[in-house]
Design a protein around this motif. Structure first.
Motif, short mmCIF file in Angstrom:
data_model
loop_
_atom_site.label_atom_id
_atom_site.label_comp_id
_atom_site.label_asym_id
_atom_site.label_seq_id
_atom_site.Cartn_x
_atom_site.Cartn_y
_atom_site.Cartn_z
N GLN A 50 0.83 -1.21 0.00
CA GLN A 50 0.00 0.00 0.00
C GLN A 50 0.86 1.26 0.00
OE1 GLN A 50 -2.80 0.11 3.20
NE2 GLN A 50 -3.41 2.22 2.85
N THR A 51 1.91 1.24 0.84
CA THR A 51 2.81 2.41 0.87
C THR A 51 3.54 2.58 -0.45
OG1 THR A 51 3.12 2.01 3.24
CG2 THR A 51 4.68 3.46 2.17
N SER A 52 3.96 1.46 -1.01
CA SER A 52 4.63 1.54 -2.31
C SER A 52 3.68 2.08 -3.38
CB SER A 52 5.14 0.15 -2.70
OG SER A 52 5.75 0.17 -3.97
N ASP A 53 2.40 1.63 -3.33
CA ASP A 53 1.42 2.16 -4.30
C ASP A 53 1.20 3.66 -4.11
OD1 ASP A 53 1.17 -0.36 -5.33
OD2 ASP A 53 -0.65 -0.85 -4.19
N LEU A 54 1.20 4.10 -2.84
CA LEU A 54 1.05 5.52 -2.57
C LEU A 54 2.21 6.32 -3.15
CD1 LEU A 54 -0.30 5.56 1.11
CD2 LEU A 54 -1.50 6.33 -0.94
N LEU A 55 3.42 5.80 -2.93
CA LEU A 55 4.59 6.49 -3.50
C LEU A 55 4.52 6.54 -5.02
CD1 LEU A 55 7.41 5.04 -1.21
CD2 LEU A 55 6.51 7.37 -1.20
N THR A 56 4.10 5.42 -5.60
CA THR A 56 3.96 5.39 -7.07
C THR A 56 2.89 6.38 -7.52
OG1 THR A 56 4.61 3.06 -7.09
CG2 THR A 56 3.50 3.90 -9.03
N ALA A 57 1.77 6.42 -6.75
CA ALA A 57 0.69 7.36 -7.12
C ALA A 57 1.14 8.81 -6.98
CB ALA A 57 -0.53 7.09 -6.22
N LYS A 100 -7.92 8.59 -5.62
CA LYS A 100 -7.37 7.29 -5.23
C LYS A 100 -6.46 7.40 -4.00
CE LYS A 100 -5.78 4.34 -8.08
NZ LYS A 100 -5.01 3.68 -9.14
N LEU A 101 -5.80 8.55 -3.86
CA LEU A 101 -4.92 8.76 -2.72
C LEU A 101 -5.70 9.02 -1.43
CD1 LEU A 101 -2.10 11.00 -4.25
CD2 LEU A 101 -1.88 8.65 -3.47
N ARG A 102 -6.91 9.48 -1.56
CA ARG A 102 -7.65 9.90 -0.37
C ARG A 102 -7.98 8.71 0.55
NH1 ARG A 102 -9.74 14.48 0.97
NH2 ARG A 102 -9.31 15.32 -1.11
N GLN A 103 -8.40 7.62 -0.04
CA GLN A 103 -8.79 6.47 0.78
C GLN A 103 -7.61 5.88 1.57
OE1 GLN A 103 -11.74 5.35 1.48
NE2 GLN A 103 -10.94 3.66 2.76
N PRO A 104 -6.42 5.61 0.98
CA PRO A 104 -5.30 5.07 1.77
C PRO A 104 -4.81 6.02 2.84
CG PRO A 104 -4.95 4.68 -0.56
CD PRO A 104 -6.12 5.62 -0.46
N LEU A 105 -4.97 7.35 2.59
CA LEU A 105 -4.45 8.31 3.55
C LEU A 105 -5.49 8.76 4.57
CD1 LEU A 105 -2.35 10.61 1.16
CD2 LEU A 105 -1.52 8.82 2.69
N SER A 106 -6.68 8.11 4.56
CA SER A 106 -7.75 8.55 5.45
C SER A 106 -7.44 8.29 6.92
CB SER A 106 -9.06 7.86 5.06
OG SER A 106 -8.92 6.44 5.17
N ASP A 107 -6.56 7.29 7.22
CA ASP A 107 -6.25 6.97 8.61
C ASP A 107 -5.07 7.78 9.14
OD1 ASP A 107 -4.46 5.79 6.92
OD2 ASP A 107 -4.30 3.91 8.05
N THR A 108 -4.53 8.70 8.30
CA THR A 108 -3.41 9.54 8.73
C THR A 108 -3.82 11.00 8.60
OG1 THR A 108 -1.93 7.87 7.81
CG2 THR A 108 -0.94 9.96 8.45
N PRO A 109 -4.20 11.64 9.71
CA PRO A 109 -4.71 13.03 9.63
C PRO A 109 -3.71 14.00 8.98
CG PRO A 109 -5.19 12.07 11.77
CD PRO A 109 -4.30 11.12 11.08
#
Length: 465
Positions: A50-57, A100-109
């Motif tokens: 997930q983190t790798s996908d975020l960095l790629t995104a 697409k970035l909003r959902q993975p980052l929803s748990d990090t304010p």
């Protein structure tokens, strides 16, 4: 002994059960830890992905933003309508990527705030790009001092900073996840290895205990088999000696009786010195009878058939009868001084066993002492014990042989030509053991021997006055 053996076997069974349960518990714990370790690895792998996908995104957002700006500038410079369409397509893709970035980052304010700020900055940049068409119509306005240019540069720098912060945060998160996953894996692997070793040790202990139990059971079976064989052999020996004793006792009694009748009938007709052969016949027959009795007693003792059945006996009467029998059977009259001490006269004794003990000791005292010497026979009746003491002035027993004289067929090296089978002291020891008595031996070569026998009596009964 049997109770102790049963308790010991019971303890071994408890140890086996406990070790086996502990091994099963450790194996279950190992499986649980392995499952948790695998689950943690899967979770860590998902987080890393997930983190790798975020960095790629985020990298894709930066590239899309750069590509959209480049296409818009080419549209302004070249007037190519396809570039403008590509610009709008890139902006739509950019909006989709941000969603697409909003959902993975929803748990990090903090990351969520940066993403909101990034969307605002992108919208602001889009507005600034749309305003740039008027500036291109007046190229003189495109100078570094122009507020639009400064605002555009500031917006671009903020976008890059936000993207960089997002990437750094995710990279740190990725590194932290990897380190935590490695640490957890090492700890769990260590616990799993330790649990495996302990389980192996537990199972090995169970195997050792089972092997010991099996080995002891085999030994017990062998011992029981050997005891059964010895018991059977002892019974066969007892039957044989009983038969031999019975077969020989009758003719020996006939021989002794006939010799005594001849002696009585001939002593008035023949000189006493000529009756010596008849006396030798009687002595030899009596010796043979005693030998048969001793062998039969030892055989019964070895077979476990010799029992002690105490009865209330008058001690002085028993001892006087014994002295009379010993003097009657002796070839030459001997002086036996009998003494009795104590206020009580009765004791619980097995008459046959005590007679065999005392008769053998008195016979040996007579046999191994000179005819001129006297033998002291003393009885002491204490409240809780009866003591027999037989003292002679004979050849004595060498000190190095005193511990072995109670073994069958063992005779001292200084007995010379004195007749004997070496069974008398063995009979004394077996009969005294059945009485649970104690024997004290004091002897000096050439001075004499003293045997002291102590047999305990019941506390409440003791001797009767």
């Amino acid at each position: 002994m049997v109770t102790f053996s049963v308790l010991k076997w019971s303890m071994e069974r408890k140890w086996i059960t406990a070790s086996f349960c502990l091994a099963l518990l450790l194996l279950g714990l190992i499986n649980l830890i392995s499952y948790q370790n695998a689950t943690q690895l899967i979770h860590s792998a998902a987080q890393v992905k997930q983190t790798s996908d975020l960095l790629t995104a985020l990298t894709s957002v930066s590239e899309t933003l750069t590509d959209s700006e480049a296409r818009r500038w080419r549209y302004f410079l070249l007037g190519d309508r396809t570039e403008l369409d590509a610009y709008h397509q890139a902006m739509q893709n950019l909006t989709f990527q941000l969603e697409k970035l909003r959902q993975p980052l929803s748990d990090t304010p903090a990351q969520q705030q940066r993403l909101n700020l990034l969307e605002t900055l992108i919208q602001q940049r889009q507005t600034l790009l749309e305003q740039s068409a008027a500036l291109y119509e007046q190229p003189t306005l495109l100078s570094a001092e122009n507020p639009w240019v400064a605002q555009t540069n500031q917006n671009q720098a903020q976008i890059r900073r936000i993207i960089t912060e997002l990437q750094n945060e995710e990279e740190q998160l990725l590194q932290s996840q990897v380190e935590q996953s490695q640490a957890n894996s090492q700890v769990r692997m260590a616990i799993e290895n330790l649990g495996t070793i302990l389980a192996f040790v537990g199972l090995l202990g169970v195997y050792i205990l089972l092997y010991r139990q099996m080995f002891k059971r085999q030994q017990s079976e062998q011992i029981q088999q050997k005891l059964a064989q010895e018991k059977e052999l002892g019974e066969l020996k007892l039957q044989f000696f009983s038969m031999v004793s019975h077969e020989f006792r009758t003719p020996l009694s006939v021989i002794v009786g006939s010799a005594q009748l001849l002696q009585e009938n001939l002593k008035r007709l023949v000189e006493p010195s000529k009756l010596k052969n008849l006396l030798q016949i009687q002595a030899s027959a009596k010796l043979m009878t005693q030998l048969l009795n001793d062998i039969l007693t030892l055989a019964r003792a070895d077979a476990g058939k010799l029992q002690c059945k105490p009865e209330l006996l008058e001690v002085q009467f028993l001892c006087l009868n014994l002295v009379e029998d010993i003097q009657l059977f002796s070839e030459q009259p001997r002086t036996i001084k009998f003494h009795k001490y104590g206020t009580r006269t009765y004791a619980y004794l097995d008459e046959k066993l005590i007679y065999s003990i005392l008769s053998n000791l008195l016979s040996n005292a007579i046999k191994y002492s000179s005819p001129e010497s006297s033998i002291n026979f003393t009885v002491i009746c204490e409240p809780n014990a009866v003591i027999f003491e037989i003292r002679d002035q004979g050849i004595g027993i060498p000190e190095d042989e005193q511990a072995t004289i109670f073994e069958p067929f063992c005779r001292g090296r200084n007995v010379g030509s004195a007749p004997g089978s070496g069974l008398g002291m063995a009979v004394v020891k077996r009969c005294l053991d059945l009485h649970q008595g104690k024997l004290l031996l004091e002897s000096q070569v050439g001075i004499g021997t003293t045997f002291t026998i102590r047999i305990s009596q019941p506390d409440k009964v003791g001797f009767l006055p």
